[in-house]
Design a protein around this motif. Structure first.
Motif, mmCIF file in Angstrom:
data_model
loop_
_atom_site.group_PDB
_atom_site.id
_atom_site.type_symbol
_atom_site.label_atom_id
_atom_site.label_comp_id
_atom_site.label_asym_id
_atom_site.label_seq_id
_atom_site.Cartn_x
_atom_site.Cartn_y
_atom_site.Cartn_z
ATOM 1 N N ILE A 113 -4.586 6.327 -1.457
ATOM 2 C CA ILE A 113 -3.889 4.891 -1.123
ATOM 3 C C ILE A 113 -4.065 4.306 -2.228
ATOM 4 O O ILE A 113 -4.917 4.026 -3.075
ATOM 5 N N MET A 133 -1.891 5.063 -6.450
ATOM 6 C CA MET A 133 -1.970 6.120 -5.759
ATOM 7 C C MET A 133 -2.310 7.295 -6.546
ATOM 8 O O MET A 133 -3.285 8.211 -5.927
ATOM 9 N N ALA A 175 -7.028 -0.664 4.002
ATOM 10 C CA ALA A 175 -6.941 0.790 3.390
ATOM 11 C C ALA A 175 -8.209 1.714 4.011
ATOM 12 O O ALA A 175 -8.120 2.792 4.280
ATOM 13 N N LEU A 178 0.663 5.140 0.532
ATOM 14 C CA LEU A 178 0.118 6.120 0.911
ATOM 15 C C LEU A 178 0.826 7.640 0.877
ATOM 16 O O LEU A 178 1.763 7.911 0.879
ATOM 17 N N LEU A 183 0.852 -1.181 0.121
ATOM 18 C CA LEU A 183 -0.166 -0.063 0.020
ATOM 19 C C LEU A 183 0.994 1.301 0.110
ATOM 20 O O LEU A 183 1.811 1.427 1.026
ATOM 21 N N TYR A 205 -9.023 4.860 -1.956
ATOM 22 C CA TYR A 205 -8.141 3.913 -2.494
ATOM 23 C C TYR A 205 -8.276 3.462 -3.820
ATOM 24 O O TYR A 205 -9.305 3.615 -4.533
#
Length: 601
Positions: free
Chosen positions: A294, A317, A270, A207, A205, A328
């Motif tokens: 995300i 992202m 998320a 961010l 992930l 996300y």
């Protein structure tokens, strides 16, 4: 900002303004600074002087920063010197390449001084620690013959230093989280395990904090740093045991989820993070609202390099940001293809500026009082040699992500001003005719804007009252304080200002009242959906009333039918533009419009 370590720094940048700014600032901080303007000279200076740190620009003539870094790392005399890249490029591919050629850090222009100083201090501290290790090793070898007890003590000291150095090398100083180096090492280990075990899945992930720069600009970097710490603590509450959370740098974080069954595991985390960050942060006396965008990339044995899966998560992202932020997006292969396409388009766009492939088109703005052309809005088009004429919506978003949009804006500004001068010399344009040029918010972060506009007006030979600059509503409001200072100086030059796409963003009436705005441009989305008693008609009516109360004039965009024009007139809007009168046309067709005029509608 105080420093604990003074060092010798070499700055390599082909832009004299950047060199002067960085050299002066770092010298004031107590650093010994050398600076050069091109890469080959940097190699010579680095070998002769052996600086503690090199700040290296990527985009330079002849030899770019990537190749210079590779040569430094290939040379025994310079291979240990840490290199921090400075670049206006912000694509993930550029970042990956920067680290792959040996860079230790990457700072995106326009950079923040506090960030530059903090990163310099961190890497100089690392280099100092490395020198300390070397010195300890030398002393240890000399003392080994003296006393066993002293040897044991010194070994313990060495281990402590190594532990401190290892912790410093693998952790983020601000948040205490693992840093990019540790994350990439762990990701590489996980990929090796996955490639040995078919069917094993994991997730990454990526961010990125939404509107974090606005917090830094408005409340200061100390509040920004405290916010990053608070964000990291909240994210930690959302990840399970065995999950790795790291700070990649700036306002970017990454999460590594091993042993997931499918993407629903990553999506669940998320969503938990988005919910946790939705509540406001109390930072001192300030209540701050922020969230993250995300990107999720599912890892399997199809990936061979850790950089590739981080790249794909980063790509996802950016799609989440484009979809509205605070959400996300799971990576799809088409995103990578699109990213490569955009990368190629950006490269071609750079050449387009060099080869004069861009051209200004002009759309008339009509005075509803006289039914005459009062101004022309200059709009850029790309005359691509292999793709014919490309509309701005195909390339301006890419240009906005880089510094290219500033060069494009200045090109259009110069061409439009020169065209107005030519029409006046020809005797077909009155002195009251103006040109209107769109301006990216990036210009308001530059100290060169006013000087550049002054130079263009002086070279072309027209005064400021002949020029109108258009800035989008959201751009002004997000940078209201800084923009207000520049706008006031533009007013002193009698340059008119318009808020473009008004009604689609958000406005602070206090700022609208204080800023010297001449025109509000009513967005075409309202004009095109106007009905006799419709909601959009009421919105347009309200905007016109607001403008009048603030002493501003209004321009209705997107007028395509006689019915829309009649309604606009009835609401007492002063100006309009749209296909009913003319599409954007080249300079030759615009000249014909000036000569022939328009029939009475």
């Amino acid at each position: 900002m105080t420093r604990n370590y003074s060092g010798d720094i070499l700055i390599v940048d082909d832009m004299p303004n950047n060199l002067r700014f960085l050299s002066t600032t770092l010298t004031e901080q107590g650093y010994k600074v050398r600076s050069v303007t091109e890469g080959l000279m940097a190699l010579t200076v680095a070998q002769a002087a052996n600086p503690d740190l090199i700040l290296l620009d990527i985009m330079m003539p002849n030899v770019d920063g990537y190749e210079i870094c590779q040569r430094l790392k290939a040379n025994e005399q310079t291979c240990d010197i840490p290199v921090i890249f400075l670049s206006a490029l912000d694509e993930v591919l550029d970042k990956v390449k920067a680290f792959s050629v040996g860079g230790v850090d990457y700072i995106t222009k326009p950079f923040q001084l506090e960030e530059v100083l903090a990163r310099i201090q961190t890497h100089l501290s690392l280099r100092a620690a490395q020198k300390e290790i070397s010195q300890l090793n030398s002393e240890l070898e000399q003392r080994v013959r003296q006393r066993t007890a002293q040897l044991e003590q010194e070994i313990a000291e060495r281990l402590q230093v190594q532990e401190r150095l290892l912790h410093l090398a693998l952790h983020d100083v601000l948040t205490g989280l693992p840093n990019r180096t540790w994350f990439m090492k762990r990701l590489e280990q996980l990929l090796q395990q996955v490639n040995q075990k078919a069917g094993c899945l994991f997730a990454v992930l990526f961010l990125d904090c939404d509107r974090f720069q606005a917090v830094n600009d408005s409340l200061g970097h100390l509040v920004g740093d405290q916010l990053l710490v608070s964000i990291s603590r909240r994210i930690e509450l959302c990840v399970r045991s065995g999950t790795m959370l790291c700070r990649l740098g700036g306002d970017e974080f990454a999460i590594l989820l091993p042993d997931v069954e499918n993407n629903s595991d990553a999506i669940k985390i998320a969503n938990n993070i988005l919910r946790e960050l939705a509540a406001p942060f109390q930072i001192g006396d300030y209540q701050v609202f922020t969230n993250v965008s995300i990107g999720i990339a599912m890892g399997s044995n199809i990936y061979k390099q850790p950089e590739h899966i981080l790249r794909d998560a980063d790509t996802a992202m950016y799609r989440a940001k484009a979809n509205g932020k605070a959400c996300y997006q799971v990576f799809e292969q088409t995103m990578h293809s699109r990213a490569l396409h955009n990368f190629q388009l950006e490269s071609e766009l750079r050449h387009a500026l060099e080869r004069n492939e861009l051209v200004a088109y002009y759309q008339p703005i009509i005075s509803l009082d006289t039914n005459q052309i009062s101004s022309f809005e200059a709009l850029v088009r790309w005359n691509h040699p292999g793709k014919n004429l490309i509309a701005p919506n195909k390339f301006i978003p890419i240009a906005e992500e880089t510094s290219l949009v500033m060069a494009i804006d200045l090109f259009v500004l110069r061409q439009a001003c020169q065209q107005l001068r030519d029409w006046r010399d020809e005797g077909i344009a009155q002195e009251s005719l103006t040109v209107s040029v769109n301006l990216s918010v990036k210009h308001f972060m530059s100290f060169e804007l006013l000087k550049q506009i002054d130079n263009i007006l002086q070279e072309v030979g027209i005064n400021g009252s002949s020029l109108r600059l258009e800035i989008t509503e959201s751009d002004i409001m997000e940078n209201a304080e800084f923009a207000g200072k520049i706008i006031s100086q533009l007013r002193d030059r009698h340059i008119q200002l318009s808020i473009d796409d008004f009604g689609t963003g958000y406005s602070s009436l206090s700022y609208l009242h204080r800023l010297p705005i001449n025109h509000l441009k009513i967005d075409r989305s309202f004009v095109m959906r106007m009905g006799k008693h419709g909601k959009n008609t009421e919105i347009v009516k309200a905007i016109i009333a607001l403008a009048k109360s603030l002493g501003m004039l209004t321009i209705a965009e997107g007028v395509e039918t006689k019915e829309q024009l009649d309604q606009i007139r009835e609401l007492e809007c002063e100006f309009c533009q749209g296909y009913l009168f003319s599409r954007p046309v080249d300079a030759v067709a615009a000249r014909d419009l000036l000569i022939k005029g328009f029939p009475q509608f």
